[in-house]
Write a protein that holds these residues in place. Structure first.
Motif, mmCIF file in Angstrom:
data_model
loop_
_atom_site.group_PDB
_atom_site.id
_atom_site.type_symbol
_atom_site.label_atom_id
_atom_site.label_comp_id
_atom_site.label_asym_id
_atom_site.label_seq_id
_atom_site.Cartn_x
_atom_site.Cartn_y
_atom_site.Cartn_z
ATOM 1 N N THR A 183 -0.319 56.212 -14.690
ATOM 2 C CA THR A 183 0.143 55.260 -15.700
ATOM 3 C C THR A 183 0.552 55.992 -16.977
ATOM 4 O O THR A 183 1.577 55.671 -17.581
ATOM 5 N N VAL A 184 -0.241 56.976 -17.377
ATOM 6 C CA VAL A 184 0.074 57.741 -18.586
ATOM 7 C C VAL A 184 1.375 58.517 -18.392
ATOM 8 O O VAL A 184 2.210 58.591 -19.306
ATOM 9 N N ARG A 185 1.585 59.068 -17.220
ATOM 10 C CA ARG A 185 2.829 59.820 -16.961
ATOM 11 C C ARG A 185 4.047 58.886 -16.963
ATOM 12 O O ARG A 185 5.106 59.257 -17.438
ATOM 13 N N ARG A 186 3.880 57.680 -16.424
ATOM 14 C CA ARG A 186 5.005 56.743 -16.372
ATOM 15 C C ARG A 186 5.303 56.132 -17.736
ATOM 16 O O ARG A 186 6.448 55.818 -18.045
ATOM 17 N N ASN A 187 4.270 55.926 -18.538
ATOM 18 C CA ASN A 187 4.454 55.238 -19.801
ATOM 19 C C ASN A 187 3.618 55.915 -20.895
ATOM 20 O O ASN A 187 2.599 55.387 -21.327
ATOM 21 N N PRO A 188 4.045 57.094 -21.372
ATOM 22 C CA PRO A 188 3.241 57.812 -22.360
ATOM 23 C C PRO A 188 3.125 57.054 -23.694
ATOM 24 O O PRO A 188 2.078 57.078 -24.331
ATOM 25 N N LEU A 189 4.180 56.370 -24.108
ATOM 26 C CA LEU A 189 4.131 55.627 -25.364
ATOM 27 C C LEU A 189 3.106 54.494 -25.256
ATOM 28 O O LEU A 189 2.321 54.269 -26.179
ATOM 29 N N GLY A 190 3.090 53.803 -24.153
ATOM 30 C CA GLY A 190 2.110 52.744 -23.936
ATOM 31 C C GLY A 190 0.695 53.295 -23.967
ATOM 32 O O GLY A 190 -0.225 52.665 -24.503
ATOM 33 N N ALA A 191 0.489 54.475 -23.389
ATOM 34 C CA ALA A 191 -0.840 55.102 -23.382
ATOM 35 C C ALA A 191 -1.263 55.445 -24.806
ATOM 36 O O ALA A 191 -2.415 55.233 -25.196
ATOM 37 N N ILE A 192 -0.329 55.951 -25.594
ATOM 38 C CA ILE A 192 -0.647 56.297 -26.978
ATOM 39 C C ILE A 192 -1.000 55.033 -27.756
ATOM 40 O O ILE A 192 -1.990 54.998 -28.499
ATOM 41 N N LEU A 193 -0.203 53.988 -27.599
ATOM 42 C CA LEU A 193 -0.466 52.739 -28.314
ATOM 43 C C LEU A 193 -1.783 52.103 -27.870
ATOM 44 O O LEU A 193 -2.536 51.568 -28.686
ATOM 45 N N THR A 194 -2.065 52.166 -26.577
ATOM 46 C CA THR A 194 -3.334 51.643 -26.073
ATOM 47 C C THR A 194 -4.504 52.428 -26.659
ATOM 48 O O THR A 194 -5.501 51.840 -27.095
ATOM 49 N N SER A 195 -4.371 53.748 -26.686
ATOM 50 C CA SER A 195 -5.425 54.585 -27.258
ATOM 51 C C SER A 195 -5.630 54.261 -28.731
ATOM 52 O O SER A 195 -6.762 54.175 -29.215
ATOM 53 N N LEU A 196 -4.540 54.072 -29.439
ATOM 54 C CA LEU A 196 -4.620 53.718 -30.852
ATOM 55 C C LEU A 196 -5.341 52.379 -31.022
ATOM 56 O O LEU A 196 -6.226 52.244 -31.861
ATOM 57 N N GLY A 197 -4.970 51.397 -30.214
ATOM 58 C CA GLY A 197 -5.602 50.081 -30.287
ATOM 59 C C GLY A 197 -7.091 50.144 -29.985
ATOM 60 O O GLY A 197 -7.903 49.531 -30.681
ATOM 61 N N VAL A 198 -7.465 50.897 -28.961
ATOM 62 C CA VAL A 198 -8.879 51.035 -28.603
ATOM 63 C C VAL A 198 -9.632 51.736 -29.743
ATOM 64 O O VAL A 198 -10.742 51.339 -30.107
ATOM 65 N N GLY A 199 -9.009 52.750 -30.324
ATOM 66 C CA GLY A 199 -9.636 53.457 -31.441
ATOM 67 C C GLY A 199 -9.852 52.546 -32.634
ATOM 68 O O GLY A 199 -10.915 52.571 -33.277
ATOM 69 N N ILE A 200 -8.871 51.737 -32.942
ATOM 70 C CA ILE A 200 -9.010 50.796 -34.052
ATOM 71 C C ILE A 200 -10.112 49.784 -33.751
ATOM 72 O O ILE A 200 -10.944 49.480 -34.606
ATOM 73 N N LEU A 201 -10.133 49.271 -32.526
ATOM 74 C CA LEU A 201 -11.161 48.299 -32.131
ATOM 75 C C LEU A 201 -12.559 48.904 -32.246
ATOM 76 O O LEU A 201 -13.471 48.281 -32.794
ATOM 77 N N ILE A 202 -12.731 50.119 -31.771
ATOM 78 C CA ILE A 202 -14.035 50.786 -31.862
ATOM 79 C C ILE A 202 -14.395 51.013 -33.324
ATOM 80 O O ILE A 202 -15.543 50.814 -33.740
ATOM 81 N N GLY A 203 -13.415 51.429 -34.127
ATOM 82 C CA GLY A 203 -13.659 51.633 -35.560
ATOM 83 C C GLY A 203 -14.097 50.344 -36.235
ATOM 84 O O GLY A 203 -15.022 50.365 -37.059
ATOM 85 N N LEU A 204 -13.478 49.240 -35.900
ATOM 86 C CA LEU A 204 -13.862 47.959 -36.488
ATOM 87 C C LEU A 204 -15.267 47.539 -36.048
ATOM 88 O O LEU A 204 -16.020 46.961 -36.831
ATOM 89 N N MET A 205 -15.574 47.784 -34.800
ATOM 90 C CA MET A 205 -16.883 47.379 -34.270
ATOM 91 C C MET A 205 -18.022 48.231 -34.855
ATOM 92 O O MET A 205 -19.141 47.736 -35.015
ATOM 93 N N THR A 206 -17.764 49.487 -35.139
ATOM 94 C CA THR A 206 -18.828 50.387 -35.616
ATOM 95 C C THR A 206 -18.885 50.464 -37.131
ATOM 96 O O THR A 206 -19.770 51.105 -37.675
ATOM 97 N N ARG A 207 -17.945 49.816 -37.806
ATOM 98 C CA ARG A 207 -17.892 49.850 -39.268
ATOM 99 C C ARG A 207 -19.150 49.171 -39.817
ATOM 100 O O ARG A 207 -19.566 48.122 -39.353
ATOM 101 N N SER A 208 -19.760 49.789 -40.824
ATOM 102 C CA SER A 208 -20.959 49.181 -41.431
ATOM 103 C C SER A 208 -20.558 47.950 -42.238
ATOM 104 O O SER A 208 -19.502 47.888 -42.835
ATOM 105 N N ARG A 209 -21.413 46.966 -42.242
ATOM 106 C CA ARG A 209 -21.093 45.675 -42.893
ATOM 107 C C ARG A 209 -21.808 45.551 -44.190
ATOM 108 O O ARG A 209 -22.853 45.851 -44.452
#
Length: 141
Positions: free
Chosen positions: A115-141
């Motif tokens: 999947t990453v080889r067929r759609n590298p841009l999608g993989a990058i965007l997915t990784s970015l989205g997952v990173g943002i989601l994890i950052g939001l979830m672990t952010r101190s409140r």
């Protein structure tokens, strides 16, 4: 500019994702192997314990009389056989689960890499989205 399919897997974010997936799959394989070894060690210890218990009960029963000793010894043999059969079934099931986990991990790693080889841009965007989601979830409140 056209992308090359033979580019090293370590290049770019897509390659990093694929490398992480490969690492995860290898860790799953190692954990499954370790679990199988742990089950085998536990079975060996259980067999030794059952054998010692059988000897102890046989010795006690022998001191009480040969008829009682025979009955208890037969009962212990039946229990021991049942325990060994159950333990062997559990070991076999554990080995099957470990093998299945290895297959699924390898298949998953291959699918993600394709999947990453067929759609590298999608993989990058997915990784970015997952990173943002994890950052939001672990952010101190």
């Amino acid at each position: 500019m056209a992308q090359k399919d033979d580019a090293p897997s370590g290049g770019g974010a897509g390659g990093k994702v694929a490398d992480e997936v490969k690492k995860g799959a290898e860790e799953i394989r190692q954990a499954a192997g370790a679990a199988g070894e742990d089950i085998a060690d536990d079975l060996r210890q259980l067999r030794e314990d059952i054998a010692r218990l059988s000897e102890t009960v046989s010795a006690i029963a022998a001191s009480r009389g040969s008829a009682a000793a025979s009955a208890v010894s037969d009962s212990m043999r039946a229990v021991k056989d049942n325990v060994f059969a159950t333990a062997a079934d559990a070991c076999s099931a554990g080995a099957d689960i470990a093998g299945s986990a290895r297959q699924h991990a390898a298949s998953f790693a291959g699918d993600v890499e394709d999947t990453v080889r067929r759609n590298p841009l999608g993989a990058i965007l997915t990784s970015l989205g997952v990173g943002i989601l994890i950052g939001l979830m672990t952010r101190s409140r």
